[in-house]
Structure formats: structure tokens, C-alpha cells
Design a protein around this motif. Sequence first.
Motif, PDB file in Angstrom:
ATOM      1  N   SER A 140      90.914  47.714  20.326  1.00 50.71           N
ATOM      2  CA  SER A 140      89.915  47.312  21.334  1.00 50.71           C
ATOM      3  C   SER A 140      89.167  48.490  21.963  1.00 50.71           C
ATOM      4  O   SER A 140      87.985  48.351  22.265  1.00 50.71           O
ATOM      5  CB  SER A 140      90.548  46.407  22.393  1.00 50.71           C
ATOM      6  OG  SER A 140      91.590  47.040  23.070  1.00 50.71           O
ATOM      7  N   ASN A 150      90.308  43.554  27.366  1.00 50.06           N
ATOM      8  CA  ASN A 150      90.360  42.718  26.154  1.00 50.06           C
ATOM      9  C   ASN A 150      90.978  41.348  26.431  1.00 50.06           C
ATOM     10  O   ASN A 150      91.148  40.543  25.510  1.00 50.06           O
ATOM     11  CB  ASN A 150      91.077  43.448  25.016  1.00 50.06           C
ATOM     12  CG  ASN A 150      92.498  43.835  25.358  1.00 50.06           C
ATOM     13  OD1 ASN A 150      93.197  43.108  26.073  1.00 50.06           O
ATOM     14  ND2 ASN A 150      92.946  44.980  24.852  1.00 50.06           N
ATOM     15  N   ASP A 161      89.730  48.766  29.684  1.00 41.72           N
ATOM     16  CA  ASP A 161      89.590  48.149  28.356  1.00 41.72           C
ATOM     17  C   ASP A 161      89.972  46.678  28.539  1.00 41.72           C
ATOM     18  O   ASP A 161      91.128  46.292  28.389  1.00 41.72           O
ATOM     19  CB  ASP A 161      90.539  48.873  27.386  1.00 41.72           C
ATOM     20  CG  ASP A 161      90.555  48.234  26.015  1.00 41.72           C
ATOM     21  OD1 ASP A 161      89.666  47.423  25.709  1.00 41.72           O
ATOM     22  OD2 ASP A 161      91.478  48.561  25.234  1.00 41.72           O
ATOM     23  N   HIS A 179      82.157  47.169  22.824  1.00 42.65           N
ATOM     24  CA  HIS A 179      82.006  47.474  21.396  1.00 42.65           C
ATOM     25  C   HIS A 179      80.563  47.821  21.049  1.00 42.65           C
ATOM     26  O   HIS A 179      80.261  48.083  19.884  1.00 42.65           O
ATOM     27  CB  HIS A 179      82.477  46.282  20.542  1.00 42.65           C
ATOM     28  CG  HIS A 179      83.931  45.982  20.733  1.00 42.65           C
ATOM     29  ND1 HIS A 179      84.924  46.886  20.414  1.00 42.65           N
ATOM     30  CD2 HIS A 179      84.565  44.889  21.241  1.00 42.65           C
ATOM     31  CE1 HIS A 179      86.109  46.362  20.706  1.00 42.65           C
ATOM     32  NE2 HIS A 179      85.914  45.151  21.218  1.00 42.65           N
ATOM     33  N   THR A 200      86.033  43.852  25.867  1.00 37.86           N
ATOM     34  CA  THR A 200      86.402  44.180  24.484  1.00 37.86           C
ATOM     35  C   THR A 200      87.171  43.026  23.864  1.00 37.86           C
ATOM     36  O   THR A 200      87.503  42.043  24.542  1.00 37.86           O
ATOM     37  CB  THR A 200      87.287  45.446  24.452  1.00 37.86           C
ATOM     38  OG1 THR A 200      88.424  45.215  25.289  1.00 37.86           O
ATOM     39  CG2 THR A 200      86.533  46.671  24.944  1.00 37.86           C
ATOM     40  N   ARG A 217      89.949  44.122  17.592  1.00 37.63           N
ATOM     41  CA  ARG A 217      88.596  44.118  17.005  1.00 37.63           C
ATOM     42  C   ARG A 217      88.566  44.833  15.654  1.00 37.63           C
ATOM     43  O   ARG A 217      89.067  45.944  15.517  1.00 37.63           O
ATOM     44  CB  ARG A 217      87.627  44.816  17.969  1.00 37.63           C
ATOM     45  CG  ARG A 217      86.170  44.871  17.503  1.00 37.63           C
ATOM     46  CD  ARG A 217      85.490  43.512  17.655  1.00 37.63           C
ATOM     47  NE  ARG A 217      84.047  43.614  17.463  1.00 37.63           N
ATOM     48  CZ  ARG A 217      83.419  43.317  16.310  1.00 37.63           C
ATOM     49  NH1 ARG A 217      84.106  42.883  15.273  1.00 37.63           N
ATOM     50  NH2 ARG A 217      82.111  43.409  16.228  1.00 37.63           N
TER      51      ARG A 217
END
Lengths: 305, 285
Positions: free
Chosen positions: B47, B189, B187, B223, B249, B253
Motif C-alpha cells: 500500500s 488502506n 497510509d 497511489h 491507499t 495494491r
Amino acid sequence: MRNTSLNKVHELARRDSRVVFIGSDLGVGTLKAMKAEMPERFFMEGVAEQNVVGMAAGMAMDGLIPYVNTIAPFITRRCYEQVAVDVCVHNLPVRLIANGGGVVYAPLGPTHLAIEDFAILRALPNMAVVAVSDAEEMKRLMDVSLDWPGPLYIRLAKGGDPVISQPTDDFRIGRAILRRPPGRVLMVATGATTERCLRAAEILAAGGVESGVLHMHTIKPLDVGALLSLVPGRDLLVTVEEHLLAGGLGSAVLETLVDAGVSLPKVVRLGIPDAFTREYGSQETMFETFGLTAGQIAERVRTAL
Amino acid sequence: MRQDSPIRQAARQAEARPLDNRSKHLRRLVVEGLLGGGRGHIGSSMSPIEILRVLYDEVMRFDPANPKWPDRDRFILSKGHGCLAQYALLADKAFIGRETLATFCKRESILGGHPEAGKVPGVEASTGALGHGLSIGLGMALAARIQQRPSRVFVVMGDGEINEGSVWEAAMSAGKHKLGNLVAIVDYNKIQSYAFTDEVQPLDPLPEKWAAFGFDAIEVDGHDVEALSALFRGLRYDGDRPTAIIAHTVKGRGVPFAEHQPSWHHKNKFTDDEVRAIAAALEDA
């Protein structure tokens, strides 16, 4: 002792531009002069000990020498992981100055006592643990603290403690000081208990029993050499500490002697039993509860001989 | 019913966008570590790849030949379990050799399951215990100010990580000290170890939380390389507020069957089929 220690931080900061001070939420006017003289190196970060210790580590990673100060349980228990990981894993020159070590804050109850600090801090690799006996010795400790290469925990006593240290002591971290030469008995003490042991030794001497007092101001690194030279030949070894019996000075001394293969004399460990305190009063009345006054120590020695 | 921010919605819509060659390359480096060690936090390492890519490619000042250069920018991966992302960038920038990636978690390797300062060139702080990095970064940002260095400090945290109260202690101090040279990056995610963050410990409204602590809080598609690049280029770094970047994120990914899957937060072994599928995904991504 606390003022002596903190004023020394200011003095060290004048001497060395790497020195910074970080407090949590200390008393009004703490290090006012330092704050006025060098505000960029004086920090008061609030009731947030995890952040205070992590921040000190970050500063030390970039070459500063942080002296961190707050009440003993909060600079040890509350932020233990930051002390272990941020400070000790990285082996940084962060100094933790702990107000009210042991049972100094007796009237405030168990939340404010530091009776397991030796145990939990000496368990950490790289950490040095020191408990001086009086304000004069604190000055000497602070002077040598500047160049100590790794983490350092400094346990403060009550303040106004009788001065038993000497200008000629040649104080060094990790080197015990023989305050009274041993006879049949050797007492090993630290912090405030050294003075009690000296008085106990006087009482015992009056009754014809010669007892030595080894001031083990540094719990870690423990002075192995002093123990190996002084313990053999005694009839009785007594350890005396303002700390739980689990994991403190007595444990450290016995571990060291056993690991060195010394044949032990009779041993008595004096300290706080495995329980949280249930009373208030004062440091002195709590010493009485736990049998740590001079008279009680002398009595325990006589009984054991 | 919570309203999603436009950036969060856009980030979700952009998930179908293919990764470019450089993003695929960096993920293949992550996989070299994963397969070498036979384990790793795959979801957590995939991520933040674009965040680290932009920081290392375009933003941060550093010298792989002199990792301790005093004026360098500091990067702290506070979510240390995502270390394969950082190892990938450190290998790509020649702080470490690429062949080192395959030694991940092996007995004598310098690359453990969490990054260690003093072992890995370019790693500033040993992390892994969560909630420590922002305080350390705060100390470094203050040290830069005291020592009058131009260094900036970038701290990447996980979303689960910011459950830790210590993060918010550090945030309060950073706001108070007006540290323009400190950038906190989440981050985000949306998945932590057990499940989705919304289930375990909801974080929203996240930008508002950071703003309330004295940060300039900015959302971004974590991203989107161009968006990240523009964002970091646009920061002043000498202002009187620290920055918090909420990077939306996708966990895992680049490996479609791992994306958005809590079960791919960490794997301590891979089946041969999974290894083949991961490799294939990164060819086609």
C-alpha cells in the motif's frame, strides 16, 4: 537533591551545546533560569511521557544529549516500551531523572511510588541504573553523566538527605564506594538506604559487631570487582534497598555472586515484600513498616548472626 | 451516514488504473523479499509503495554513499511491518544491494521483519512497536531546528498504528512547536490486522482530527504518483505548521487477489500457487 540535579542540567547545558532538558508537567518555575537563558533547549511537553521519551530518543539520534525529568513511576512504567525500544535498543545517551524514587511519595499512595524501578530498568540491555545517597553525590553523578555513552536512569531520593558522601570519593558510574570497612558483616546498600546502614553499623559496633557498608550507588552495571573482593570471608551478607525484593539490588548482588562461583556466606535481603503498599504517612514511617530503619536493620543483622 | 471526501471517492474510482512500470518494478522488489524470506507483511508493504517512490525519487535529499550525511532528510517508517516497501526503495537507490532482498528474515541478514537502524543503511530508527515513529520524528525535527540544519522529517504511519495514544501525544507536541519541517503521512488502506479499521477502531474524520492537533491536513490518492508529487512539491517545509498527509491507499495494491483483503495483511508462508499468482499479477498489473 532534585534542585541540585536540575540545576546541574542547566550548568551542563552551558558547558555543552548538546544538552537539552525535557520535562513533562513539572512544578511552577522548574529550571526557570535555564528556560530564560536558552529557551531553544528547554522543553515542557505536558503529561505525555511516551512522547517525551520518544522525542528525547529522536533528539539523541541526531547528536543531542537529552535530560528527561518527571516523577519516577511515570518515567518508567508509563513509557516502558519507549524506554526499551527508542532509548535502549538504539543505545542512546538519554538521561532519565526520576523524582521520588522508592517510597518518597508515601503520602500519595501506590500510584506514585517507584518500588520496582530497579528491577524493570536493569532488565533492559544498555541501561545504567544509579541511585545516589545525597545531593553532594548527585552533583558528582551529574558531572560524569555528560560523557556516559548510553542510557542512564537516575533515581532521586527525598531531598534534604544527610550528606554522607565525600569530595574524595572519586565518583564513577559502575564503581561502588566502600563507606565502612567490613568485619564479620558486609551490608550492601544503595540510595537512601546507605545512610541507614551506616547508622545501623554504628549501633552494631557499639554491641561489638563490626559491619561494613558498601554503597552500591550503581545497580547496573554492578561493581562485580567490589563484591568479589569484599564478600568472601564474611559471616553475613546483607542487602538493603528501598525497593521490592524481586529483581532489585539484592537480586542483582546474588546473581552476580552466584554467576562468579563465589561460595556465599549467610545472606539476608532487606527490602519491600511482594505487595503494593497499603498505607500512607512518610518515607520514614514506611521504612519502619518494612524494617528498613537503622535500628531495625541492626536488629535483623544481630538476629541473623 | 458518513460522507466520503471527494479525494477518497476519486481514489476508489482510480483503483482500476494500471500501475506503471516503475511501480511494478518496485513491487517486484518487495516480492523478492517476500519469497526470499517465505513470509512478510505483503498487504502492508504494497500500500505505501507510491508514497515511498515519490519521496525517494523526487522529494527527499539523501546520499546513499553517505547515509549519515547530517543535512539529509530523515525518513521513518513508523509502521515498521511494512519494511519490505522501504527495503525495495533502499535497494533501488543502492543503499543496499538488490541481492540482499532475498535474505529477508534469514538468520544473518541485515533485513529483518522490522527495520533496524544501525543494521540497514538508510534506516533512521528501529521500528515495529507501533506508535513510536512520530515522537522520534518530532525529536529529529526539533534537533534540526536547534542545530540549524535544513533537514526535513517524513514519518509514515499505518492506519491501525494511529490507534496508539502515543501518536496523538506526539501530534500535540508537533502542533505546539509549529514544526513546518515535519510531515506525518498516514497510509490509510482501511485495513488493520484483525479486520477493516471501521470495524476495529473507526478513524474518521481523519483529516479533521489532524487539523485539530495543529497540522495542515491534506488528503491524497496514495497511489497517484503525479498527485503525490505535486503535493510534496507544494509544501513549504519552513512554515509554522506540521503537515499531515492522509493517503488513501489500497492494502495489497498490485496483487489483485490480495487487495482489500484483511487476510493478506501478513503471511508467514506462501503456497507454490500463491507464489506463481503473485508473480503473474505483477507482470500483468
